[in-house]
Design a protein around this motif. Sequence first.
Motif, PDB file in Angstrom:
ATOM      1  N   MET A 351       0.827  -1.220   0.000  1.00 55.86           N
ATOM      2  CA  MET A 351       0.000   0.000   0.000  1.00 55.86           C
ATOM      3  C   MET A 351       0.852   1.257   0.000  1.00 55.86           C
ATOM      4  N   PRO A 353       3.813   2.770  -1.696  1.00 59.23           N
ATOM      5  CA  PRO A 353       4.781   2.525  -2.762  1.00 59.23           C
ATOM      6  C   PRO A 353       6.192   2.860  -2.263  1.00 59.23           C
ATOM      7  N   PHE A 404       6.330  -7.223   1.231  1.00 62.38           N
ATOM      8  CA  PHE A 404       6.022  -8.359   0.351  1.00 62.38           C
ATOM      9  C   PHE A 404       7.175  -8.652  -0.616  1.00 62.38           C
ATOM     10  N   ARG A 433       1.712   4.930  -7.674  1.00 60.12           N
ATOM     11  CA  ARG A 433       1.236   3.542  -7.800  1.00 60.12           C
ATOM     12  C   ARG A 433       1.601   2.987  -9.173  1.00 60.12           C
ATOM     13  N   ASN A 685      -2.608   0.590 -12.066  1.00 60.04           N
ATOM     14  CA  ASN A 685      -3.180   0.976 -10.773  1.00 60.04           C
ATOM     15  C   ASN A 685      -4.178  -0.107 -10.350  1.00 60.04           C
ATOM     16  N   PHE A 686      -4.874   0.125  -9.250  1.00 63.13           N
ATOM     17  CA  PHE A 686      -5.741  -0.911  -8.697  1.00 63.13           C
ATOM     18  C   PHE A 686      -7.016  -1.127  -9.514  1.00 63.13           C
ATOM     19  N   VAL A 692      -7.904  -8.103  -3.715  1.00 65.49           N
ATOM     20  CA  VAL A 692      -9.141  -8.421  -2.997  1.00 65.49           C
ATOM     21  C   VAL A 692      -9.539  -7.259  -2.081  1.00 65.49           C
ATOM     22  N   ARG A 693     -10.814  -6.949  -2.125  1.00 66.34           N
ATOM     23  CA  ARG A 693     -11.377  -5.905  -1.270  1.00 66.34           C
ATOM     24  C   ARG A 693     -12.274  -6.534  -0.212  1.00 66.34           C
ATOM     25  N   MET A 694     -12.751  -5.682   0.691  1.00 66.18           N
ATOM     26  CA  MET A 694     -13.628  -6.151   1.771  1.00 66.18           C
ATOM     27  C   MET A 694     -14.813  -6.961   1.252  1.00 66.18           C
ATOM     28  N   SER A 695     -15.398  -6.490   0.138  1.00 64.21           N
ATOM     29  CA  SER A 695     -16.598  -7.151  -0.373  1.00 64.21           C
ATOM     30  C   SER A 695     -16.320  -8.584  -0.834  1.00 64.21           C
TER      31      SER A 695
ATOM     32  N   LYS B  36      -2.710   9.090   3.994  1.00 63.38           N
ATOM     33  CA  LYS B  36      -1.725   8.433   3.126  1.00 63.38           C
ATOM     34  C   LYS B  36      -2.085   8.445   1.645  1.00 63.38           C
ATOM     35  N   TYR B  37      -1.030   8.431   0.838  1.00 64.37           N
ATOM     36  CA  TYR B  37      -1.163   8.202  -0.602  1.00 64.37           C
ATOM     37  C   TYR B  37      -1.092   6.700  -0.871  1.00 64.37           C
ATOM     38  N   GLY B  38      -2.015   6.211  -1.713  1.00 59.93           N
ATOM     39  CA  GLY B  38      -1.919   4.800  -2.099  1.00 59.93           C
ATOM     40  C   GLY B  38      -2.133   4.583  -3.581  1.00 59.93           C
ATOM     41  N   CYS B  39      -2.874   5.485  -4.234  1.00 58.56           N
ATOM     42  CA  CYS B  39      -3.164   5.252  -5.650  1.00 58.56           C
ATOM     43  C   CYS B  39      -3.306   6.538  -6.459  1.00 58.56           C
ATOM     44  N   GLY B  40      -3.758   7.608  -5.830  1.00 59.50           N
ATOM     45  CA  GLY B  40      -3.920   8.877  -6.540  1.00 59.50           C
ATOM     46  C   GLY B  40      -5.145   8.945  -7.428  1.00 59.50           C
ATOM     47  N   LYS B  41      -5.966   7.900  -7.409  1.00 54.59           N
ATOM     48  CA  LYS B  41      -7.116   7.850  -8.321  1.00 54.59           C
ATOM     49  C   LYS B  41      -8.407   7.410  -7.624  1.00 54.59           C
ATOM     50  N   LEU B  43      -8.980   4.940  -5.777  1.00 52.46           N
ATOM     51  CA  LEU B  43      -9.183   3.499  -5.924  1.00 52.46           C
ATOM     52  C   LEU B  43      -8.915   2.713  -4.640  1.00 52.46           C
ATOM     53  N   CYS B  44      -8.200   3.324  -3.690  1.00 47.83           N
ATOM     54  CA  CYS B  44      -7.749   2.505  -2.551  1.00 47.83           C
ATOM     55  C   CYS B  44      -8.177   3.014  -1.192  1.00 47.83           C
ATOM     56  N   SER B  46      -6.758   5.001   0.989  1.00 45.91           N
ATOM     57  CA  SER B  46      -5.752   5.321   2.010  1.00 45.91           C
ATOM     58  C   SER B  46      -5.814   6.789   2.422  1.00 45.91           C
ATOM     59  N   CYS B 100      -2.650   1.597   5.611  1.00 50.00           N
ATOM     60  CA  CYS B 100      -3.978   1.935   5.108  1.00 50.00           C
ATOM     61  C   CYS B 100      -4.953   2.264   6.220  1.00 50.00           C
ATOM     62  N   MET B 127     -16.976  -0.151   3.175  1.00 52.85           N
ATOM     63  CA  MET B 127     -15.533  -0.300   3.361  1.00 52.85           C
ATOM     64  C   MET B 127     -14.812  -0.859   2.128  1.00 52.85           C
ATOM     65  N   SER B 128     -15.540  -1.212   1.087  1.00 48.40           N
ATOM     66  CA  SER B 128     -14.875  -1.847  -0.048  1.00 48.40           C
ATOM     67  C   SER B 128     -14.045  -0.883  -0.880  1.00 48.40           C
ATOM     68  N   ILE B 131      -8.648  -0.403   0.344  1.00 47.12           N
ATOM     69  CA  ILE B 131      -7.843  -1.624   0.158  1.00 47.12           C
ATOM     70  C   ILE B 131      -6.879  -1.790   1.323  1.00 47.12           C
ATOM     71  N   ARG B 133      -3.734  -4.296   1.755  1.00 44.00           N
ATOM     72  CA  ARG B 133      -2.951  -5.336   1.100  1.00 44.00           C
ATOM     73  C   ARG B 133      -2.487  -6.387   2.112  1.00 44.00           C
TER      74      ARG B 133
END
Lengths: 750, 152
Positions: A351, A353, A404, A433, A685-686, A692-695, B36-41, B43-44, B46, B100, B127-128, B131, B133
């Motif tokens: 998460m 980078p 990781f 990202r 990007n994601f 995998v997400r919460m859902s 936090k930064y995680g994606c900038g779009k 999507l995550c 953070s 996150c 919460m979806s 993200i 990781r």
Amino acid sequence: MSELRKISRREFMKRTGQAGGGLVFALSFASACQPEQQAVGPAAKAAASVAPNVYVNMRNDGIVEIYCHRSEMGQGIRTSLPQVIADELEADWDKIKVIQAIGHEKYGDQNTDGSTSIRQHFDLLRNAGATARDMMIAAAASVWGVPAEECVAREHAVHHEASGQSAGFGDLVDTAIGMPQPEKADFKDRKDYRYIGKPMDTIDGMAFTTGGAMYGTDTVLPNMLYASIERCPAFGGKVVSFDDTAARAVAGVTDVIRMPDPTAPLVFNVLGGVAVLADNTWSAESGRKALQIEWDQGANAEHQSDTYKEALVASASAPGTTVLNRGDADIATDSEFEAVYYAPYLSQAPMEPPAATARVNEDGTCEVWACTQDPQTARDVVAGTLGLEKEQVTINVTLLGGGFGRKSKPDFIAEAAWLARETGHPVKVTWTREDDIRHGYLHSVSAQYFKAGMDADGKTASWLQRTSFPSIASTFAPGVTGPAGFELDLGLLDSPWHVPNMRIETCDAVAHARIGWLRSVCNVFHAFGACSFVDELAHVKGMDPKEHLLEMIGPARKIDPKDDGGEYTNYAQDLEKHPVDTGRLAAVAEKVAEMAGWGRELPEGRGLGIAVHRSFLSYTGAVAEVSVDENGKLVVHEMWTCIDAGTVVNPDRVVSQMEGAGIFGMSIALHGELTARNGAIVEGNFDAYPVVRMSEAPEAIHCHIMESDAPPGGVGEPGVPPVAPAIVNAYFAASGKRIRELPLRNAGLA
Amino acid sequence: MAIEFELNGETVSLEVDPAMPLLWAIRDIAGLTGTKYGCGKALCGSCVVHINGQPMRSCVTPAATAAGSVVTTIEGLSEDGSHPVQVAWRELNVAQCGYCQSGQIMSAVALLERSPNPSDDEIDAAMSGNICRCGTYTRIRKAIHKVAEDQS
């Protein structure tokens, strides 16, 4: 509400620069991952102290400083490492202070990968605590004039029962200063453990929940510049020319600098490109977007995932180099079954980078703050990049926002150091990202071929297995054309199957990207192939998959791959101490099946799948319960996991690693795939590289830790390998359809 | 240009390009690094902060949007980590790497404010966008339920 605060960037730097000796994070860093450099603050200076070894510093104010020389990336080592030391030391948990060690050889191995922190350091850490304890006892004995043997340490103090005297550790420090430092000490009895084996709360819990935790990306230094680097789309390509007119016109941009061109082998060196520097992150990224760059895409410009896949499968389908042979795998059998499995490139995608900050001082020395798994290698690489001696480089280790495997490679740290010297400013390099996913060290794409022969009784009589993947070794040495020795340790040569005739071969695969480690490394695809194939054989034979799995594991025995010519190094550990024990593997299979209620009646459309695997000296198993929903998507309802990691230090952190491995493994099974087109990674990007997400998370991920007094095995990685095959096997049980390629997304299932 | 808003209970005036994402204004200009930064779009998750009580992805929210608003980051949730969500997170040892979790906690707080006793489906829906990781999802669910139970 307080008075109005006006903050410009300049004022911010001025304000923070006046405090804390010039380091902004000295103010807030105390809450987590305090680096060694900042440990010599007012509090530490006020207290006299004695350091029996490099891991422990006993202060006369009663505080015990414990140096954590391993990197924290979510595995909980900043909690479990002090648990071991404090236990042997008989220290009180609320009187310890954890200090993050800099990168230095005096600490021994600091490379936080291979799930080694406990398994390779357990006795070393116990000895660090036990020698400190004996030093306190010796000090007390000398003060009281009694034999040391009559004194005991308990609850942060030394006691002499006969005379009724007691002295706190802090009160003994002044006496202990100058006394001999014992090198060896006796360890406690297992039954007397106070912290080892207990689920201690995460030591950084408060920092994690209040925003006080400091990661690589959070470092701020006075006069620091923020850098964002555009790199060549294809690995190893370089800049031909660039126009930075528009980039320099972006407000906040201070400089645009061409990075040194990459040279093969890429190792951990800078990857080339063009860096834009600015007084904030967003200006640097905006300036970067305005760059016009002409690239020479280099030697890998023709690399395409689709044709490469065909080549890998063809390679694995033809004879290769035999690396293990038992009996005659070509023996005539009653029937044969064969299958090929494929798994793609993956990105670690932590998460956080990659991010690093470097400062080159007036005397030429360099100081770095970075989220590194391997601070000693980072030190060497920075020294090499700047032409310094490593003694001139200091690596401060921040918290890691996930690792990781990605952060064991310090290329991003080399970038920061190089730019710091070029600009004369402290520089923070933050990867986006997209940078992380496109320009990282990829987990190998692989093809695995299997052929089994069954005798007239339906037993597996022969086993042929071939593996083909571009090697991590190619990142370090040009011309490597196939799997390297250390990679054969990873779930290949220690094959547990009880088959009289077995041959394992490796097949060529030329690398076209930087290949690197990802959590559990080659075990990911080796376990996916082998555990899928064993499950397929169960159905070929008409057997229950769990009963067949146990039949394939066979009787309890200790395997030495050397008996069959396999050059096996057992994760750098002695086979006597850490045997390949099929009894432990079978026990894990039995336990995890029992947990899942294997054999129970399932609702229509649901299936259970099982897989087990040994890696990093531990044995793990997973059972997944799945179905396909009305949209045709795979649902993992519940997961059961079991680990035999020998002696464990913090069972709650072991469970959390297994829970996390379940989700990480699900991402591999369902979603993970990087695609190369014209040498460049397509996903960025994601959205295109989903995880995998919460859902999608199961209702529950259960974990059982096997009771064991065996020496510790690894924990961080071993949970991952069985997850993807358990899910694929469960999907077969639910649907009757076999998937031999990851991710399942490509079959429309996610 | 100066953009004035309330940040964690304090009125601030940040001299930034109005198009700069609020994330970077908060981190690089105001100096609060808990977000936090995680994606900038977007999507995550953070980077989730609260703007006027609503969870927003600060990485795609221009700083200008915050003008005149009340912005709360993880640092402003409580003075001493005592918000019930923060407490539950610690009691269940939710965090692994922790990176996150600022965004997770800010999303969870917003969910619980609007739905004090959320079902698993509500939790998944709310919460979806966040993200993790490290894979702490099952503990996050438990922690949210715990807050709901403790407060009922």
